[in-house]
Scaffold this motif. Structure first.
Motif, PDB file in Angstrom:
ATOM      1  N   LYS A   1      -2.303  -1.109  35.633  1.00  0.00           N
ATOM      2  CA  LYS A   1      -1.171  -0.182  34.993  1.00  0.00           C
ATOM      3  C   LYS A   1      -0.629  -0.854  33.548  1.00  0.00           C
ATOM      4  O   LYS A   1      -1.358   0.400  32.369  1.00  0.00           O
ATOM      5  CB  LYS A   1       0.419  -0.186  36.093  1.00  0.00           C
ATOM      6  CG  LYS A   1       0.217   0.916  37.432  1.00  0.00           C
ATOM      7  CD  LYS A   1       1.689   0.453  38.237  1.00  0.00           C
ATOM      8  CE  LYS A   1       2.497  -0.798  37.499  1.00  0.00           C
ATOM      9  NZ  LYS A   1       1.512  -1.364  39.139  1.00  0.00           N
ATOM     10  N   THR A   2      -0.885  -2.301  33.917  1.00  0.00           N
ATOM     11  CA  THR A   2      -0.186  -2.431  32.840  1.00  0.00           C
ATOM     12  C   THR A   2      -1.677  -2.634  31.240  1.00  0.00           C
ATOM     13  O   THR A   2      -2.054  -2.131  30.392  1.00  0.00           O
ATOM     14  CB  THR A   2       0.560  -4.187  32.541  1.00  0.00           C
ATOM     15  OG1 THR A   2       1.424  -3.493  33.010  1.00  0.00           O
ATOM     16  CG2 THR A   2       0.562  -4.307  31.342  1.00  0.00           C
ATOM     17  N   ALA A   3      -2.383  -2.747  31.607  1.00  0.00           N
ATOM     18  CA  ALA A   3      -3.527  -2.915  30.566  1.00  0.00           C
ATOM     19  C   ALA A   3      -3.986  -1.671  30.950  1.00  0.00           C
ATOM     20  O   ALA A   3      -4.330  -0.933  29.548  1.00  0.00           O
ATOM     21  CB  ALA A   3      -5.191  -3.674  32.369  1.00  0.00           C
TER      22      ALA A   3
ATOM     23  N   LEU B   1       9.212  -0.109  30.266  1.00  0.00           N
ATOM     24  CA  LEU B   1       9.879  -0.314  32.165  1.00  0.00           C
ATOM     25  C   LEU B   1       9.788  -1.560  32.532  1.00  0.00           C
ATOM     26  O   LEU B   1      11.061  -1.552  33.207  1.00  0.00           O
ATOM     27  CB  LEU B   1       9.669   1.301  32.336  1.00  0.00           C
ATOM     28  CG  LEU B   1       9.936   2.340  31.391  1.00  0.00           C
ATOM     29  CD1 LEU B   1       9.410   3.641  32.529  1.00  0.00           C
ATOM     30  CD2 LEU B   1      10.876   2.422  30.920  1.00  0.00           C
ATOM     31  N   ASP B   2       8.772  -1.913  32.268  1.00  0.00           N
ATOM     32  CA  ASP B   2       8.872  -3.346  33.894  1.00  0.00           C
ATOM     33  C   ASP B   2       9.426  -4.362  32.940  1.00  0.00           C
ATOM     34  O   ASP B   2       9.200  -4.890  32.505  1.00  0.00           O
ATOM     35  CB  ASP B   2       7.467  -3.381  34.269  1.00  0.00           C
ATOM     36  CG  ASP B   2       7.299  -4.161  35.267  1.00  0.00           C
ATOM     37  OD1 ASP B   2       8.369  -5.012  35.731  1.00  0.00           O
ATOM     38  OD2 ASP B   2       6.354  -4.283  36.114  1.00  0.00           O
ATOM     39  N   SER B   3      10.033  -4.691  34.040  1.00  0.00           N
ATOM     40  CA  SER B   3      11.354  -6.218  33.315  1.00  0.00           C
ATOM     41  C   SER B   3       9.742  -6.852  33.296  1.00  0.00           C
ATOM     42  O   SER B   3      10.778  -8.237  32.622  1.00  0.00           O
ATOM     43  CB  SER B   3      12.688  -6.246  34.394  1.00  0.00           C
ATOM     44  OG  SER B   3      11.764  -6.468  35.946  1.00  0.00           O
TER      45      SER B   3
ATOM     46  N   LEU C   1       4.725   5.588  29.478  1.00  0.00           N
ATOM     47  CA  LEU C   1       5.144   4.448  30.227  1.00  0.00           C
ATOM     48  C   LEU C   1       4.704   3.340  31.182  1.00  0.00           C
ATOM     49  O   LEU C   1       3.665   3.882  31.802  1.00  0.00           O
ATOM     50  CB  LEU C   1       6.374   5.564  30.341  1.00  0.00           C
ATOM     51  CG  LEU C   1       7.127   6.825  29.768  1.00  0.00           C
ATOM     52  CD1 LEU C   1       7.664   7.819  30.929  1.00  0.00           C
ATOM     53  CD2 LEU C   1       8.045   6.632  28.844  1.00  0.00           C
ATOM     54  N   ASP C   2       4.761   2.830  30.741  1.00  0.00           N
ATOM     55  CA  ASP C   2       4.216   1.797  31.851  1.00  0.00           C
ATOM     56  C   ASP C   2       5.316   1.316  32.622  1.00  0.00           C
ATOM     57  O   ASP C   2       6.245   0.423  32.486  1.00  0.00           O
ATOM     58  CB  ASP C   2       3.682  -0.086  30.766  1.00  0.00           C
ATOM     59  CG  ASP C   2       3.677  -1.055  31.750  1.00  0.00           C
ATOM     60  OD1 ASP C   2       3.288  -0.115  32.854  1.00  0.00           O
ATOM     61  OD2 ASP C   2       3.487  -2.358  31.228  1.00  0.00           O
ATOM     62  N   CYS C   3       4.636   1.522  33.589  1.00  0.00           N
ATOM     63  CA  CYS C   3       5.956   1.289  34.726  1.00  0.00           C
ATOM     64  C   CYS C   3       6.006   0.276  36.014  1.00  0.00           C
ATOM     65  O   CYS C   3       4.330  -0.265  36.250  1.00  0.00           O
ATOM     66  CB  CYS C   3       6.165   3.095  35.898  1.00  0.00           C
ATOM     67  SG  CYS C   3       6.148   4.205  34.577  1.00  0.00           S
TER      68      CYS C   3
HETATM   69 MG   LIG Z   1       2.219  -4.018  35.058  1.00  0.00          MG
END
Ligand SMILES: [Mg+2]
Ligand SMILES: Nc1ncnc2c1ncn2[C@@H]1O[C@H](COP(=O)(O)OP(=O)(O)O)[C@@H](O)[C@H]1O
Length: 248
Positions: free
Chosen positions: A15-17, A38-40, A122-124
């Motif tokens: 997801k982040t990549a 959005l990911d802490s 949005l990176d979730c």
């Molecule tokens: Mg991620």
């Protein structure tokens, strides 16, 4: 302004990549792009070398868009800004549970940024929660990286079940294959099966690639240091495909 979410119930699927590299490709194509981490855990923020201030501002995230404007940081790239994650984002669910119209809260607050940006990504985090419901309501397109294994297919089905339960729009979900190793029979067979089963499956496949893996060392999008490799060019193809869907 369009809103695109990178989402999966599973962690570690890309997801982040995807968020980082799509944000870069979109910005390069001339769109004024904002990536919201959005990911802490803050992995997107890390890749773009931006950090949130120390203040616990997460509790004001859903109040007004002016609060968000204050937190926007420039990246090292043209057209690309980021709202970095803060540890306090861990409490988003508790925060949203206090809001009456919690499902629509994120969409409402992001709308305020439409003069500034053409695209929000949005990176979730990998949860099914009030936050994810708010994300599903806000985004026109939910892009889901799927590693082609049986378990991943199962989690993808669980996501669809959730959409049916909540009467969300299933046709906003766009899966694509991530970390593909075509030499593996399991990957090859799963890809063939899922391509037939899911009409929204995107064609681009992101390969398992040591160039993509090295983003943590370079702390930059993969296209900045390995544009000509299979991994380095794959997100650009993915972006072309996604932008066509968004414009259609
Ligand atoms: Mg991620
Ligand atoms: N296509 C890929 N090939 C190889 N490694 C990858 C690929 N995509 C992501 N990774 C690596 O896998 C790990 C998880 O990826 P990440 O994007 O952080 O997943 P998520 O955000 O879904 O948890 C990271 O260490 C990342 O560098």
């Amino acid at each position: 302004m369009k809103i695109l979410a990178c989402y999966s119930i599973k962690g570690g699927v890309g997801k982040t990549a995807t968020s980082v590299n799509l944000a870069y490709a979109a910005a390069q194509s001339g769109l004024r792009t904002l990536l919201i981490d959005l990911d802490s855990q803050g992995a997107s923020s890390f890749y773009f070398r931006v950090r949130s201030g120390k203040k616990n501002w997460g509790k004001r995230f859903f109040n007004t868009y002016e609060e968000l404007l204050k937190q926007i940081k420039a990246s090292d790239y043209d057209n690309l800004d980021i709202i970095p994650a803060h540890q306090s984002f861990r409490h988003f669910d508790a925060l949203l549970s206090d809001h009456k119209k919690r499902h629509r809260r994120l969409r409402q607050v992001l709308k305020g940024l439409k003069q500034e940006y053409d695209l929000i990504i949005l990176d979730c985090p990998p949860t099914l929660s009030y936050l994810s419901e708010a994300v599903f309501q806000a985004a026109q397109m939910i892009v889901v990286p799927v590693i082609p294994t049986t378990l991943s297919e199962r989690t993808f089905e669980q996501l669809q079940d959730f959409f049916r339960d909540k009467e969300l729009r299933l046709d906003n979900i766009y899966p694509f294959f991530s970390m593909v190793q075509r030499s593996k029979h399991l990957h090859k067979n799963t890809i063939e099966r899922m391509q037939v089963r899911y009409k929204n499956m995107l064609e681009t496949q992101v390969p398992f690639s040591s160039d993509i893996e090295k983003m943590g060392e370079h702390r930059s999008p993969v296209a900045c240091y390995a544009a000509r490799t299979a991994g380095g060019s794959s997100y650009n193809h993915l972006w072309q495909e996604i932008s066509q869907v968004m414009d259609s």
